[in-house]
Scaffold this active site. Structure first.
Site, PDB file in Angstrom:
ATOM      1  N   ARG A 224      20.007  69.535   5.499  1.00 12.39           N
ATOM      2  CA  ARG A 224      19.005  69.182   4.505  1.00 12.39           C
ATOM      3  C   ARG A 224      19.355  69.869   3.185  1.00 12.39           C
ATOM      4  O   ARG A 224      19.765  71.040   3.172  1.00 12.39           O
ATOM      5  CB  ARG A 224      17.600  69.615   4.954  1.00 12.39           C
ATOM      6  CG  ARG A 224      17.068  68.841   6.154  1.00 12.39           C
ATOM      7  CD  ARG A 224      16.686  67.431   5.753  1.00 12.39           C
ATOM      8  NE  ARG A 224      16.092  66.675   6.848  1.00 12.39           N
ATOM      9  CZ  ARG A 224      16.760  65.883   7.669  1.00 12.39           C
ATOM     10  NH1 ARG A 224      18.066  65.756   7.540  1.00 12.39           N
ATOM     11  NH2 ARG A 224      16.133  65.213   8.607  1.00 12.39           N
ATOM     12  N   HIS A 272      25.769  61.650   1.752  1.00  7.22           N
ATOM     13  CA  HIS A 272      24.841  61.547   2.884  1.00  7.22           C
ATOM     14  C   HIS A 272      25.370  60.574   3.944  1.00  7.22           C
ATOM     15  O   HIS A 272      24.704  59.613   4.329  1.00  7.22           O
ATOM     16  CB  HIS A 272      23.453  61.105   2.411  1.00  7.22           C
ATOM     17  CG  HIS A 272      22.367  61.544   3.351  1.00  7.22           C
ATOM     18  ND1 HIS A 272      21.122  61.933   2.928  1.00  7.22           N
ATOM     19  CD2 HIS A 272      22.337  61.660   4.709  1.00  7.22           C
ATOM     20  CE1 HIS A 272      20.366  62.255   3.978  1.00  7.22           C
ATOM     21  NE2 HIS A 272      21.097  62.094   5.071  1.00  7.22           N
TER      22      HIS A 272
END
Length: 309
Positions: A224, A272
């Site tokens: 994260r 990502h």
């Protein structure tokens, strides 16, 4: 007939419709899968944050909300959500994460970047150590962290893991709690961040914890973006405390073009891509949880609301 509302966005519907139908059939489930259902007729909700569904209160018949995402931070605090919430633990996602982490760990371990930069006609031999002589630390020992730690240990690395609560993983030295975090960081020649996004994990990597790493450590963050204090990391990179960081997740995505990470010579940005939910394997997880709900069995991957994951 089981009524299932697909509240996960139009783009996901195109990807998932056929996979879900096939998975339901394999489980022997007779399902009415729709993108629009009356709340009092809905037995299950398949959910992603791209959905326009924000108020779960009318869905009094709903037995569970089944997330297509591993991270549930965007829904777990919704006070209207009183139904059981299950996060996605997808075998395809797990395998993708293991491959990304293992690949980049070996990239650092073998010095591949340095070898590419040194191709200037000079025959300079620099032999890397064996994996058994390299220490890797994984912060976060949930499904993804445990899978990555286990894979790295099988490849011969000295693997240390850290989690908030004590855990045991074969081949991995496990620490827990605040004192355990410092111990885990001190041996981290390569550090992998796979913690969830909670108030307790925000800025896990900050000026103090970065200083606890061995000088010249490498960092991988496929977890994260909130786990890292960006300014502190850039400072540690500039000083040489951290040799290089490969970052897949960020506080703002897409990462703004003006962000200093793009131009920093010691940062690799990946967009990502470390782990992605695969419709085929994720649909099997959804179907299995609905089968369990209909049979009165415990749901898989039930979210602990108090912990946020």
């Amino acid at each position: 007939m089981i009524n299932v509302l697909f509240a996960a966005g139009d783009a996901n519907w195109a990807d998932y419709q056929l996979h879900l139908a096939a998975a339901f059939e394999r489980q022997g489930l007779v399902v009415n899968l729709q993108t629009s259902l009356a709340p009092d007729q809905t037995d299950y909700i398949i959910y992603a944050p791209s959905s326009r569904l924000l108020d779960f209160a009318p869905y009094t018949r709903c037995k569970a909300v089944l997330s297509l995402w591993a991270g549930v931070e965007k829904i777990v605090t919704n006070t209207s959500l009183t139904q059981p919430l299950c996060r996605m633990v997808d075998p395809g996602l797990t395998q993708g994460m293991v491959e990304w982490v293992t690949g980049h760990a070996f990239r650092y371990h073998l010095g591949i970047d340095a070898n590419l930069e040194a191709q200037d006609g000079k025959w300079i031999r620099s032999v890397p150590p064996l994996a058994s002589q390299r220490s890797v630390t994984v912060l976060g020992l949930g499904a993804l962290g445990a899978a990555c730690a286990t894979s790295l240990a099988r490849l011969g690395f000295q693997v240390t893991g850290w989690s908030r609560r004590p855990k045991q993983i074969k081949g991995v030295t496990c620490h827990a709690g605040p004192d355990g975090l410092t111990k885990a960081l001190r041996s981290a020649e390569i550090l992998v961040l796979l913690l969830p996004n909670t108030a307790e994990t925000t800025n896990t990597l900050n000026a103090d914890t970065l200083a606890a790493l061995p000088e010249g450590a490498f960092i991988l963050n496929p977890g994260r973006g909130t786990l890292i204090d960006d300014d502190a990391l850039i400072s540690a990179l500039d000083s040489g405390q951290v040799a290089h960081a490969t970052l897949d997740v960020f506080r703002e995505e897409p990462l703004p073009k003006t962000h200093p990470y793009w131009a920093h010579p010691k940062v690799t940005v990946t967009p990502h891509i470390a782990a992605e939910t695969r419709p085929g394997t994720a649909s099997e997880v959804i179907a299995e949880n609905i089968r369990r709900g209909e049979s009165g069995e415990p749901f898989l991957h039930l979210v602990d609301r108090a912990n946020g994951y």
